[in-house]
Enzyme design. Structure first.
Site, PDB file in Angstrom:
ATOM      1  N   GLU A  25      -3.558   7.357  -4.191  1.00 12.56           N
ATOM      2  CA  GLU A  25      -3.392   6.073  -3.502  1.00 12.56           C
ATOM      3  C   GLU A  25      -3.206   4.928  -4.494  1.00 12.56           C
ATOM      4  OE1 GLU A  25      -6.054   4.631   0.029  1.00 12.56           O
ATOM      5  OE2 GLU A  25      -6.782   3.625  -1.787  1.00 12.56           O
ATOM      6  N   TYR A  75       0.862  -1.192   0.000  1.00 11.11           N
ATOM      7  CA  TYR A  75       0.000   0.000   0.000  1.00 11.11           C
ATOM      8  C   TYR A  75       0.891   1.231   0.000  1.00 11.11           C
ATOM      9  CZ  TYR A  75      -3.223   3.582   1.639  1.00 11.11           C
ATOM     10  OH  TYR A  75      -3.960   4.727   1.738  1.00 11.11           O
TER      11      TYR A  75
END
Ligand code: GDP
Ligand code: MN
Length: 386
Positions: A194, A108
């Site tokens: 993101e 992530y």
């Protein structure tokens, strides 16, 4: 403002962030055509403004070209329910068709704003792919952060420190991806960039998902972003409000709120919530609560069928309460409201305002305090529900 993954991927490419080969399709036929031009296995991904699509069945791997059309037609029109869509879900109208990446690891990585530090922050986690909100709850220590000031900008040592915390070896490739994300974040006035997951494949790192949020207040200088807006994904009431110059956000409860001032609006919502009831919306009518604006505000609040009662909370600082009271009475008349309205006035000429409400002969309750107004609404809806 949010955009779709397929649009975010285009921006990623402009900033040198690797993504798989693929294109967006609006019909199953188109999906098959796109697949025909790329290599199997394919991945079909529902394009809705929400994460958690994988879990909700919105991401499918298809091994053979002959199965793409059928698989895509099963995905089109489906309603996906995720934690972010709410129980009503979101309808699939677009599908991204791409070459499926062979994933070895999932990480992530995100760029966001650290509000308390007043800095831009790199966020990372070795456990990618899963919902980051879940990790933030269950194991927040797994999320690493590296902030940097916009005065110095992102330096190579920030990236090195970040990757070190992530226990990932520094490479030109990874540094390029992170620097690209930050450049995109700053140049396009984002509030979030993101990649979840950032996948390690046999050919290197690749953004397997792409999510970007933009700062609405900076959109005026990005017409190239504004055109990416998908009206199907926007709340229709929020769109109407925006056109009327009102700041409105629907929340999903049943007490409609009309307040002058953003801070007071939030305090009003907090108070309703603390009484065990649920506000339907945030609505700031602004300092100039004219008849037109109040009328429009009532219309927007009432277009939400869940609303059972409306709480109007006005603080007369610069504006005089009696002017707004007049506006409210007029607006209630023209909109032919079917639900009760509770108003609370505080400040300049509040007595005169209360008199106007009382003399109006309309179904408007005048409350002496905000507490009283909120309690009235909370009790009213609890009776309605029972
Ligand atoms: P989200 O669930 O909405 O966040 O959608 P993602 O794009 O993150 O996809 C969910 C999951 O599907 C990912 O975490 C991956 O495990 C898997 N996935 C997505 N794209 C690919 C791909 O190209 N190849 C493989 N093998 N898996 C993928
Ligand atoms: Mn994802």
């Amino acid at each position: 403002m949010n955009i779709h993954e397929y649009q975010a991927r285009e921006l990623f490419m402009q900033y040198g962030i690797p993504v798989s080969v693929g294109k967006m399709a609006e019909t199953a036929r188109q999906a098959a055509e796109i697949a025909g031009r790329i290599n199997p296995p394919y991945i079909l991904k529902a394009q809705i403004h929400s994460g958690g699509r994988g879990k909700a069945g919105g991401v499918k791997v298809v091994r053979e070209l002959k199965d793409v059309e059928k698989q895509a037609s099963e995905l089109f029109g489906r309603i996906l329910v995720t934690r972010q869509t709410g129980p009503q879900g979101k309808k699939v109208r677009k599908i991204l068709v791409a070459e499926a990446a062979q994933i070895n690891e999932e990480y992530y990585v995100a760029v966001s704003v650290d509000r308390s530090a007043g800095q831009v922050v790199l966020l990372g986690c070795r456990d990618g792919g899963v919902e980051i909100e879940e990790i933030a709850r269950s194991a927040p220590e797994k999320i690493v952060k590296t902030g940097f000031s916009l005065k110095t900008g992102l330096k190579d040592y920030h990236i090195r420190y970040f990757l070190d915390q992530m226990k990932l070896p520094y490479s030109k490739e990874l540094a390029g991806i992170i620097a690209g994300m930050v450049r995109l974040f700053i140049e396009k006035d984002c509030s979030l960039v993101e990649i979840n997951p950032l996948a390690l494949t046999s050919e290197g790192y690749m953004a397997v998902d792409a999510k970007i949020n933009f700062d609405d207040n900076a959109l005026y200088r990005h017409p190239e972003i504004e055109i990416l807006r998908d009206p199907d994904e926007e709340d229709p009431y929020e769109m109407q409000a925006k056109q009327a110059g009102l700041s409105y956000i629907s929340i999903g409860g049943n007490i409609g709120c009309m307040v002058n001032g953003a801070g007071l609006a939030m305090a009003t919502m907090d108070l309703i919530q603390s009484l065990g009831a649920r506000p339907a919306n945030f609505l700031d009518v602004g300092g100039t609560a004219t008849v037109e604006r109040v009328t429009k505000a009532f219309e927007i609040i009432m277009s939400d069928p869940e609303v059972k009662i409306i709480l109007v909370n006005i603080f007369g600082g610069i504006v005089r309460c009696e002017v707004i009271a007049q506006g409210i009475v007029e607006a209630v008349k023209v909109t032919d409201l079917k639900v009760p309205v509770v108003v609370r006035f505080e400040g300049t000429n509040m007595e005169a305002a209360r008199e106007i409400i009382r003399d109006s002969q309309m179904h408007i309750v005048s409350a002496d305090s905000l507490g009283e107004a909120a309690r009235y609404c909370a009790e009213y809806v609890s009776k309605e529900v029972r």
